[in-house]
Design a protein around this motif. Sequence first.
Motif, PDB file in Angstrom:
ATOM      1  N   GLY A  20       0.881  -1.394   0.569  1.00 50.11           N
ATOM      2  CA  GLY A  20       0.035  -0.405   0.049  1.00 50.11           C
ATOM      3  C   GLY A  20       0.468   1.112   0.587  1.00 50.11           C
ATOM      4  O   GLY A  20       0.452   2.201  -0.151  1.00 50.11           O
ATOM      5  N   CYS A  21       1.816   0.789   0.203  1.00 48.71           N
ATOM      6  CA  CYS A  21       3.122   2.495   0.392  1.00 48.71           C
ATOM      7  C   CYS A  21       4.163   2.588  -0.422  1.00 48.71           C
ATOM      8  O   CYS A  21       3.805   3.529  -1.245  1.00 48.71           O
ATOM      9  CB  CYS A  21       3.967   2.794   1.868  1.00 48.71           C
ATOM     10  N   LEU A  22       4.526   1.461  -1.296  1.00 47.39           N
ATOM     11  CA  LEU A  22       5.525   1.596  -2.182  1.00 47.39           C
ATOM     12  C   LEU A  22       5.020   2.486  -3.526  1.00 47.39           C
ATOM     13  O   LEU A  22       5.520   2.703  -4.351  1.00 47.39           O
ATOM     14  CB  LEU A  22       6.027  -0.105  -3.106  1.00 47.39           C
ATOM     15  N   PRO A  23       3.700   2.134  -4.504  1.00 39.85           N
ATOM     16  CA  PRO A  23       3.025   2.671  -5.452  1.00 39.85           C
ATOM     17  C   PRO A  23       3.393   4.123  -5.030  1.00 39.85           C
ATOM     18  O   PRO A  23       3.249   4.614  -6.598  1.00 39.85           O
ATOM     19  CB  PRO A  23       2.141   1.924  -5.714  1.00 39.85           C
ATOM     20  N   SER A  45       6.688  -2.413  -5.807  1.00 42.95           N
ATOM     21  CA  SER A  45       7.697  -1.171  -6.421  1.00 42.95           C
ATOM     22  C   SER A  45       7.387  -0.905  -8.227  1.00 42.95           C
ATOM     23  O   SER A  45       7.289  -1.353  -8.654  1.00 42.95           O
ATOM     24  CB  SER A  45       8.292  -0.442  -6.225  1.00 42.95           C
ATOM     25  N   ARG A  46       7.642   0.216  -8.057  1.00 43.73           N
ATOM     26  CA  ARG A  46       7.050   0.801  -9.316  1.00 43.73           C
ATOM     27  C   ARG A  46       8.782   0.920 -10.307  1.00 43.73           C
ATOM     28  O   ARG A  46       8.930   1.175 -11.611  1.00 43.73           O
ATOM     29  CB  ARG A  46       6.293   2.484  -9.867  1.00 43.73           C
ATOM     30  N   VAL A 111      11.797   5.558   3.488  1.00 47.04           N
ATOM     31  CA  VAL A 111      12.514   4.375   4.178  1.00 47.04           C
ATOM     32  C   VAL A 111      10.851   4.288   5.109  1.00 47.04           C
ATOM     33  O   VAL A 111       9.969   4.940   5.362  1.00 47.04           O
ATOM     34  CB  VAL A 111      12.778   4.595   5.450  1.00 47.04           C
ATOM     35  N   VAL A 112      10.797   2.771   5.199  1.00 49.10           N
ATOM     36  CA  VAL A 112       9.472   2.381   5.343  1.00 49.10           C
ATOM     37  C   VAL A 112      10.053   0.924   6.118  1.00 49.10           C
ATOM     38  O   VAL A 112      10.731  -0.130   5.872  1.00 49.10           O
ATOM     39  CB  VAL A 112       8.630   1.253   3.596  1.00 49.10           C
ATOM     40  N   VAL A 200       6.250   5.107   7.575  1.00 51.66           N
ATOM     41  CA  VAL A 200       7.024   5.966   6.610  1.00 51.66           C
ATOM     42  C   VAL A 200       7.699   7.277   6.387  1.00 51.66           C
ATOM     43  O   VAL A 200       6.898   7.599   7.426  1.00 51.66           O
ATOM     44  CB  VAL A 200       6.108   5.674   4.999  1.00 51.66           C
ATOM     45  N   GLY A 201       8.423   7.203   6.918  1.00 50.57           N
ATOM     46  CA  GLY A 201       9.524   8.598   6.933  1.00 50.57           C
ATOM     47  C   GLY A 201      10.424   9.220   5.396  1.00 50.57           C
ATOM     48  O   GLY A 201      10.629   8.540   4.687  1.00 50.57           O
TER      49      GLY A 201
END
Length: 242
Positions: A20-23, A45-46, A111-112, A200-201
């Motif tokens: 849910g974060c990487l895209p 991730s893209r 960073v995740v 997520v930072g």
Amino acid sequence: WLDSVPGRLLRETGHAAVAGCLPNLFGYHIVQIGGYDDRSLLAASRIGHRIEFDVDGSGAAAAALRCAASALPIAPDSVDVAVLPHVLEFEADPHQVLREVERILIPEGHVVILGFNPWSLWGLWRLAHAWRAEPPWAGRFYSLARVKDWLRVLGFDIESGYSVCFRPPFGGERLQRRLAFMERLGAYCWPGLGAAWCVVGRKRLMPMTPTRARWKMRRSLIAAGLAEPSTRVASGPGNRCP
């Protein structure tokens, strides 16, 4: 343990949280520090160039390189996104790991981090099973608030942070299916008590040093008794303005 019913539950919720974060995170280079299972966490991730490091000897099939999480073989300011799945819990110096992440990330890089929540049913279960010295209960669980503070000290802005996986760390597949309603209920009723958390930072872009500092130094010298130079030319027989 990751192949047990609770382990598979944690893997699925962890994959969903990272996916849910990487895209929404872009760049040229993304790294995963630490193995999670035989599937890559970077699939969502893209970003095209992906590197995965095995830091604990788990031998994850997706990991091509092995290194220490506290000494990454990566040039400074060269990575756009770094993903750490349950790494801090098993490192002797988690602060050094985060310092390494800060070092390799470019300004405005992300960073995740996935971590176990000590304030949860899983945290209580760990207290009863830590004596076995078996993962994941042998690790040291850090709260989401604590890791957020560490990131802020290193110059990160927190973009998001939330808990995942609200079912208990025991029981078979039948029980876990019956308790599936706890995922949605927990997210609304006790959002901070999930088994794990995801944060997520974003590495803050440090501003340039302002030139006003020299002006302050000059004024302090004048205040100390030195004469302030003047650009005016005194008028007189030999110095007349046209």
